[in-house]
Design a protein around this motif. Sequence first.
Motif, PDB file in Angstrom:
ATOM      1  N   GLY A  70      23.224  20.188 -23.528  1.00 37.53           N
ATOM      2  CA  GLY A  70      23.613  21.513 -23.065  1.00 37.53           C
ATOM      3  C   GLY A  70      22.932  21.871 -21.760  1.00 37.53           C
ATOM      4  O   GLY A  70      23.550  22.466 -20.857  1.00 37.53           O
ATOM      5  N   CYS A  73      24.581  19.736 -18.912  1.00 38.70           N
ATOM      6  CA  CYS A  73      25.926  20.231 -18.603  1.00 38.70           C
ATOM      7  C   CYS A  73      25.848  21.503 -17.762  1.00 38.70           C
ATOM      8  O   CYS A  73      26.597  21.666 -16.783  1.00 38.70           O
ATOM      9  N   LEU A 162      32.645  19.367 -26.676  1.00 42.52           N
ATOM     10  CA  LEU A 162      31.735  20.141 -25.834  1.00 42.52           C
ATOM     11  C   LEU A 162      32.214  20.183 -24.390  1.00 42.52           C
ATOM     12  O   LEU A 162      32.306  21.257 -23.779  1.00 42.52           O
ATOM     13  N   PHE A 166      33.679  23.292 -22.172  1.00 47.66           N
ATOM     14  CA  PHE A 166      32.476  23.765 -21.480  1.00 47.66           C
ATOM     15  C   PHE A 166      32.793  24.673 -20.298  1.00 47.66           C
ATOM     16  O   PHE A 166      32.001  25.565 -19.983  1.00 47.66           O
ATOM     17  N   SER A 184      27.706  32.479 -30.541  1.00 48.07           N
ATOM     18  CA  SER A 184      27.383  31.142 -31.049  1.00 48.07           C
ATOM     19  C   SER A 184      26.523  31.233 -32.306  1.00 48.07           C
ATOM     20  O   SER A 184      26.741  30.506 -33.287  1.00 48.07           O
ATOM     21  N   GLN A 214      27.118  23.160 -32.333  1.00 44.60           N
ATOM     22  CA  GLN A 214      27.403  23.752 -31.031  1.00 44.60           C
ATOM     23  C   GLN A 214      26.290  24.697 -30.586  1.00 44.60           C
ATOM     24  O   GLN A 214      26.088  24.918 -29.383  1.00 44.60           O
ATOM     25  N   ALA A 217      23.763  23.135 -28.119  1.00 43.28           N
ATOM     26  CA  ALA A 217      24.296  22.946 -26.770  1.00 43.28           C
ATOM     27  C   ALA A 217      24.402  24.279 -26.034  1.00 43.28           C
ATOM     28  O   ALA A 217      24.050  24.386 -24.850  1.00 43.28           O
ATOM     29  N   VAL A 218      24.882  25.301 -26.725  1.00 45.57           N
ATOM     30  CA  VAL A 218      24.980  26.624 -26.108  1.00 45.57           C
ATOM     31  C   VAL A 218      23.587  27.159 -25.776  1.00 45.57           C
ATOM     32  O   VAL A 218      23.368  27.746 -24.708  1.00 45.57           O
ATOM     33  N   ALA A 221      22.338  25.479 -22.568  1.00 43.96           N
ATOM     34  CA  ALA A 221      22.976  26.045 -21.373  1.00 43.96           C
ATOM     35  C   ALA A 221      22.474  27.464 -21.110  1.00 43.96           C
ATOM     36  O   ALA A 221      22.251  27.853 -19.955  1.00 43.96           O
TER      37      ALA A 221
END
Length: 483
Positions: A70, A73, A162, A166, A184, A214, A217-218, A221
């Motif tokens: 995350g 990205c 993802l 994204f 999330s 998820q 990853a969120v 980010a």
Amino acid sequence: MQDRTASPKPFAGALPELKVNSRDLRIDACRGIALWCIFLDHVPNNIGSWLTLRNYGFSDAAEVFMFVSGVTCALAYGKVRSCEGWTSVIRRTLRRSWDIYVAFLLLTLACAILVHLAGGDRLADESNTRILLDQPGSALAHAAILQYRPVNTDVLPIFVLLHLFFAPLLWLLFRMPNVTLGASLTLYALVHMFGWSMPAWPSGHWAFNPLAWQLLAVLGAWMIIEGERVRPWLTSRKALVPAALYLVFSLVIALSWRIKPLEALVPQGLTKLAYSLDKSNLDPLRLLHFLALAVVAVWFVPPNRQALTTAVMRGAILCGKHSLPIFCLGVLLTLASLLALLDISEGLAMQITLSVGGILMMIVAATLLNLVKITPPGLQPTVALAAGVPAQPDAWGTVDWCPLKAFRRGIREFGLREFGWAGSRNSVIDCRFADRQSHRVFRLADRLVRPRADVIAPSPKPAAMTARNATATIPSAEYRFGT
């Protein structure tokens, strides 16, 4: 997974000498170490797994890998958004999703071929490929829609999804970061309340439920976008003390699962509560353990690039740079290691040999991939844009300006169309910023000149003067804000 950025290809070969470019090598190192740990954990009855997180707490390298993905990205596509706009972000995320999807299908076929060559029955059940060998048509059809996965490949479908989503996720994080993180978290809570999952075949069970995983990853980010606001809290003692206490608690519980004398000292209620951790849905105890690790890491792991010069860290950086092929290689090495344990020996010497040999093979493969410089047609020229001391930084540490304006100006002033430039269609842009530190301008100018950029567009004027003094052969087009 490896994420494309706006960094030019000439920097690829500079990694062994640790030339600092727009990639954060610490992130690559962290991702590479996570790949090694995943390989060691997947080899059954392996002494090498005692070097990983799995035996010392509730979480393991999977949480680290997902969180770092995350982060990467957000960094990679955030730079693309700043330099090229949202259209390029959408195009790159879709392309990356497709690359991972193809890699997943090829890895599925490779696992089936390896199991078949090994004799079929011996590894078919352990690798979850028996149904693929018995019903190849149905299994491949379900693999194509991400419902069937051989063992240890489950993370790839998550990354397909993802990257696929994204771009809208990043758009929401830019505009409503806290609301997006809250959504999330809400989805994660609903998964645990109602048992939500995505369809799978043939068992209906995902080893990593995307609706739950998820969140990591969120969160990664979100940390990039809101990092300046969150960091004071992470570095406070109010966060450190409970995080350290929870890590000690999880350490005792995890060791009690494997050390009999310690098991007798731990209340059975606590042991049973923690032993039923649900990895598929990212159990809250696992999530808390990872968050506690992150807090302690912020406190005690300094951002010291000197540590990256060791041979081990260089290998980790190389593996982290090429995480997609190295992950696939690790899955195949796991199957090969299991076959060696069954056919040759399950002794300690064999376990050590397979662990060390597997990691060395991953490093060698990453080194070879790093030496292969594939430049797509039409991506030859590079424009390097160096901003001196930004005046209005946003959440990314950049400034609110459009580098493509300076790029087009370079085309107009220096006649670069003769060298194959075609607007923004075939450009590779490397944006560098001094982050309000004037002394960094000199280092930035030197690093832009060494990989031989085609044109430099520095700003403001002190940076432009430094760039001109650094080279007499590379044209410099000063960019002025508001022009």
